[in-house]
Scaffold this active site. Structure first.
Site, PDB file in Angstrom:
ATOM      1  N   GLU A 116      10.717  77.970 115.979  1.00  0.00           N
ATOM      2  CA  GLU A 116      10.348  77.205 114.788  1.00  0.00           C
ATOM      3  C   GLU A 116      10.410  77.964 113.462  1.00  0.00           C
ATOM      4  O   GLU A 116       9.413  78.039 112.725  1.00  0.00           O
ATOM      5  CB  GLU A 116       8.960  76.587 114.971  1.00  0.00           C
ATOM      6  CG  GLU A 116       8.934  75.540 116.076  1.00  0.00           C
ATOM      7  CD  GLU A 116       7.638  74.746 116.136  1.00  0.00           C
ATOM      8  OE1 GLU A 116       6.654  75.139 115.479  1.00  0.00           O
ATOM      9  OE2 GLU A 116       7.607  73.738 116.861  1.00  0.00           O
ATOM     10  N   GLU A 121      10.110  71.429 123.242  1.00  0.00           N
ATOM     11  CA  GLU A 121       8.708  71.039 123.116  1.00  0.00           C
ATOM     12  C   GLU A 121       8.620  69.536 122.909  1.00  0.00           C
ATOM     13  O   GLU A 121       9.312  68.968 122.064  1.00  0.00           O
ATOM     14  CB  GLU A 121       8.029  71.771 121.945  1.00  0.00           C
ATOM     15  CG  GLU A 121       7.854  73.257 122.150  1.00  0.00           C
ATOM     16  CD  GLU A 121       7.058  73.922 121.032  1.00  0.00           C
ATOM     17  OE1 GLU A 121       6.330  73.193 120.312  1.00  0.00           O
ATOM     18  OE2 GLU A 121       7.159  75.151 120.879  1.00  0.00           O
TER      19      GLU A 121
END
Length: 531
Positions: free
Chosen positions: A344, A450
């Site tokens: 991320e 995710e």
């Protein structure tokens, strides 16, 4: 077949035959190729996230004043807020009727009562021996350290004592000074301030530094030994999960004596995970979740105060060294499926050009040790992942690579105030289109690294969660060519907790009402009532 293949049965309708077979690092160890990844993230284990298990922080003195906590100070006498003029680099005044960016200070915790205060331009507040107070120091030392003393009868009222022993006071709105002699009381005097606290961060840094060097090792040892065990891997394998994605922090490369304030032991825990995975015929993805300098401002990057400076060359170079360490250590392990170079990176902090250069270096670094393990590259949060889908192609020299995208119907205003059916339709339409758009000839495998089963909907029922999970499993199972990884294994929040969701299903199947249920589970039936 495993003794209790609940999840495997549950997922069979959604595991598209069109998905590629995974060939990976196990192949040159004699392992067999297997189908799509059905993985679970071991989140909150080797990279702490407070929201996953808040009780970890309960024993910290002044636990609301952790590193990165934002405070605002209002003079009790003047009724005005302390302000770093210009956002920093100038004097500190006490002349603002309301608080905003210049009136917000980030804490660096030195002890449970002594702190350094960082202003919006990242300078630190400093009090000279003569009493002048300004925000002009790029790095803190003793003159930038202040003791925060709370009123025993009201923790909101505080004194701040400078290194000189003098107290900060607001006699004049134009200038905060450190020249109050003696010990001030808690009445309406210029050395008393109201402190407004916003504890934003609860990550690895905050937990380790909060407990301190003496107490932290025992806390981390108990946590690492207890949150994930060999039995969890048996549980996952028996329910059709064939891989785990394990977030790690950059400090793992320096184990057993990582830099301040991190606590050693995460490397041994990762070694254990590889052993447990091998014993259960599972694979491991190592995910570099926290990088030096922090690739985003969130607690799971290992940040001290939310400042992200990973893009600086020295931090990128250090990150490559971490990747080299991990690839060297695990490349020959038959349980290794892949290494994710960075979790991320946020588009506000990391440019595409910077990330492109890093991913190129990271790919080359992994390939020095293995030609077959997947090199996984995460999207920039806040940017279109197609920028990477079009980069990571065979034509550009990439092989055995995957693009990781994270798909949550949460966090953005897009998902506020919507119904359950709206969310389900969004998965079947927008999420499907998004995955379809990432298919590039000769491009990377697509990995939904995710996702979870939480909804931003008040009053959603058990059947609502079932329908939402079914939609995600169907779309991600068909559209993600490499597979998916659920976030996460264990969590204080039910719909993020993989084990409790499955245990709830087991409990339901054992009830008398369930005796006439079909033996084949064709959806994810997660009971909201199980806590």
């Amino acid at each position: 077949m495993p003794a209790r293949p609940l999840l495997l049965l549950l997922l069979l309708p959604f595991l598209s035959a069109s998905g590629r077979q995974i060939t990976n690092a196990s192949d040159h160890h004699g392992g067999e190729a297997f189908g799509k990844i059905r993985a679970v993230n071991l989140g909150g284990w080797l990279v702490i996230e407070k929201w996953i298990k808040p009780s970890l922080f309960d024993g910290i003195p002044n636990k609301d004043l952790l590193d990165g906590t934002q405070i605002q100070l209002r003079s009790l006498k003047l009724g005005l807020f302390v302000s770093a003029d210009g956002g920093g680099g100038q004097k500190i005044s006490v002349n603002r009727p309301s608080a905003s960016e210049w009136e917000t200070f980030k804490l660096w915790r030195v002890t449970s009562t002594r702190f350094q205060l960082r202003v919006s331009n990242n300078d630190f507040v400093s009090a000279s021996d003569e009493g002048a107070v300004e925000a002009s120091k790029s790095s803190p030392d003793m003159w930038e350290t202040f003791e925060i003393i709370r009123d025993p009868s009201s923790s909101k009222r505080v004194h701040l004592r400078a290194h000189s022993g003098m107290y900060l006071q607001a006699k004049d709105p134009s200038q905060l000074t450190a020249d109050y002699k003696g010990t001030p009381g808690w009445d309406n005097n210029p050395a008393v301030f109201e402190m407004f606290v916003n504890t934003l961060l609860g990550g690895e840094f905050q937990l380790a530094n909060g407990y301190g060097l003496a107490a932290a090792p025992a806390i981390f040892e108990q946590h690492r030994n207890g949150l994930v065990t060999a039995n969890d891997f048996k549980f996952l394998a028996s329910n059709g999960i064939n891989a785990v994605r394990i977030p790690v922090g950059w400090w793992i490369a320096y184990d057993p004596k990582p830099p301040f304030p991190f606590v050693g032991g995460s490397l041994q825990a990762l070694d254990n995970a590889f052993q447990w995975a091998g014993m259960n015929n599972m694979k491991v993805i190592i995910d570099l979740h926290g990088a030096p300098g922090s690739q985003n401002p969130w607690e799971h990057s290992g940040t001290r105060d939310g400042v992200s400076i990973w893009s600086q060359p020295k931090y990128i170079s250090q990150t490559i060294q971490v990747i080299d360490f991990l690839a060297s250590r695990y490349s020959k392990n038959p349980a290794l499926l892949g290494i994710e170079l960075l979790n991320e990176p946020r588009s506000d902090d990391v440019s595409f050009e910077t990330l492109k250069q890093y991913y190129t270096l990271g790919y080359q670094t992994v390939r020095k040790h293995t030609s077959t393990a997947y090199v996984i590259m995460c999207q920039r949060i806040g940017a279109d992942p197609n920028e990477l889908a079009n980069l990571l192609t065979k034509e550009n020299g990439y092989s055995n690579v995957a693009l990781d995208i994270h798909l949550y119907n949460l966090f953005y205003v897009t998902f506020y105030g919507k119904s359950v059916q709206w969310n389900i339709d969004y998965v079947y339409n927008e999420r499907k289109q998004q995955l379809d758009s990432l298919r590039v000839t000769g491009g990377p495998a697509i990995f939904v690294g995710e996702w979870t089963n939480e909804l931003n909907v008040t009053g959603a029922s058990s059947s609502d969660y079932t329908a939402y999970a079914t939609a995600q499993l169907e779309v991600f199972g068909a559209g993600a060519s490499l597979g998916w990884s659920f976030w996460c294994l264990k969590n204080d929040n039910l719909h993020w907790d993989f084990e409790r969701i499955l245990e709830a299903q087991v409990a339901k199947m054992k009830t008398p009402q369930a005796t006439n249920r079909p033996s084949k589970i064709d959806h994810w039936d997660c009971e909201e009532e199980i806590r």
